[in-house]
Design a protein around this motif. Structure first.
Motif, mmCIF file in Angstrom:
data_model
loop_
_atom_site.group_PDB
_atom_site.id
_atom_site.type_symbol
_atom_site.label_atom_id
_atom_site.label_comp_id
_atom_site.label_asym_id
_atom_site.label_seq_id
_atom_site.Cartn_x
_atom_site.Cartn_y
_atom_site.Cartn_z
ATOM 1 N N SER A 94 3.101 2.303 7.285
ATOM 2 C CA SER A 94 2.508 1.448 6.408
ATOM 3 C C SER A 94 3.128 0.133 6.330
ATOM 4 O O SER A 94 4.529 0.074 6.688
ATOM 5 N N GLY A 95 2.596 -1.041 5.534
ATOM 6 C CA GLY A 95 3.337 -2.179 5.559
ATOM 7 C C GLY A 95 2.363 -3.343 5.993
ATOM 8 O O GLY A 95 1.084 -3.136 5.781
ATOM 9 N N ASP A 96 2.946 -4.442 5.839
ATOM 10 C CA ASP A 96 2.423 -5.671 5.960
ATOM 11 C C ASP A 96 2.839 -6.490 7.288
ATOM 12 O O ASP A 96 2.733 -7.632 7.220
ATOM 13 N N GLY A 98 1.242 -6.357 10.080
ATOM 14 C CA GLY A 98 0.286 -6.577 11.001
ATOM 15 C C GLY A 98 0.400 -5.870 12.399
ATOM 16 O O GLY A 98 0.136 -6.453 13.328
ATOM 17 N N TYR A 119 8.495 -9.181 5.026
ATOM 18 C CA TYR A 119 7.738 -8.321 5.577
ATOM 19 C C TYR A 119 8.045 -6.729 5.589
ATOM 20 O O TYR A 119 9.125 -6.799 5.539
ATOM 21 N N GLY A 137 -3.631 -0.079 1.448
ATOM 22 C CA GLY A 137 -2.720 -0.809 2.022
ATOM 23 C C GLY A 137 -1.449 -1.796 1.075
ATOM 24 O O GLY A 137 -0.493 -1.765 1.274
ATOM 25 N N GLU A 138 -2.261 -2.388 0.237
ATOM 26 C CA GLU A 138 -1.711 -3.211 -0.615
ATOM 27 C C GLU A 138 -0.848 -2.373 -1.472
ATOM 28 O O GLU A 138 0.305 -2.844 -1.800
ATOM 29 N N VAL A 141 2.683 -1.511 0.358
ATOM 30 C CA VAL A 141 3.677 -2.761 0.411
ATOM 31 C C VAL A 141 4.283 -2.854 -0.836
ATOM 32 O O VAL A 141 5.594 -2.780 -1.085
#
Length: 192
Positions: A94-96, A98, A119, A137-138, A141
């Motif tokens: 998971s994370g941001d 991309g 990130y 997802g949010e 993070v």
């Protein structure tokens, strides 16, 4: 490009700093710790990429291997990230950052890192049967950033208890640091 690697003081949080002509960025890597972790460990590795100055482009590849490298897990999207499942093991990614599938067995992406950018990516063990659970997802993070702060606090609280026989660390910064670093490594090797 040059790089330097060190641990944040009194912790097992590894920081690698990269410098190029165009910028500087840090990779922060750690196993997520928490109070009560001996009974309920997070079983999560977190990486944070943080811009320090200028701009830098980073190519990111996540290539998981399970069972001592014998198994290439299948990687697929799930709500809140990706899962990698192979053998009787699952990983939640998971994370941001991309990341997108590069093949059936890996993820890849490109980050444009600038000063103030940050990130996150977390890789957490989960039983394969839990790989279909819905996640935000949010929210993931935000949890990764919280895990970073909590892990630093956890290690610093634990490290504050390090004393030698007479209750003090040896004189001199270097010897005290060496004793603390050795104790931290031993704690990590025997922790749940």
């Amino acid at each position: 490009c040059s790089s330097r690697r060190e641990y944040f003081e009194k912790s097992l949080v590894l920081v690698t700093t990269f410098r190029t002509k165009g910028g500087e960025a840090r990779l922060i890597d750690f196993f997520a710790m928490r109070p009560g972790g001996r009974q309920r460990p997070r079983r999560q590795i977190v990486r944070i990429v943080e811009g320090v100055s200028g701009a830098m482009k980073l190519n990111v590849r996540f290539v998981p291997r399970l069972d001592f490298g014998e198994v290439k897990p299948w990687v697929r999207p799930c709500p809140g990230g990706h899962v990698a499942v192979g053998s009787n093991t699952g990983l939640l990614i998971s994370g941001d950052m991309g990341l997108h599938p590069g093949s059936d067995h890996d993820l890849e992406g490109t980050l444009e890192v600038q000063g103030d950018s940050r990130y996150h990516i977390g890789v957490q063990f989960l039983p394969p049967e839990e790989s279909e659970r819905d996640r935000s997802g949010e929210k993931e993070v935000a949890h990764l950033q919280e895990h970073y702060e909590e892990t630093l606090r956890w290690w610093r609280d634990w490290s504050a208890k390090i004393k030698c026989k007479d209750g003090r660390l040896p004189p001199g910064r270097a010897s005290g640091t060496a004793v603390a670093r050795s104790a931290i490594v031993l704690k990590a090797l025997c922790y749940a």
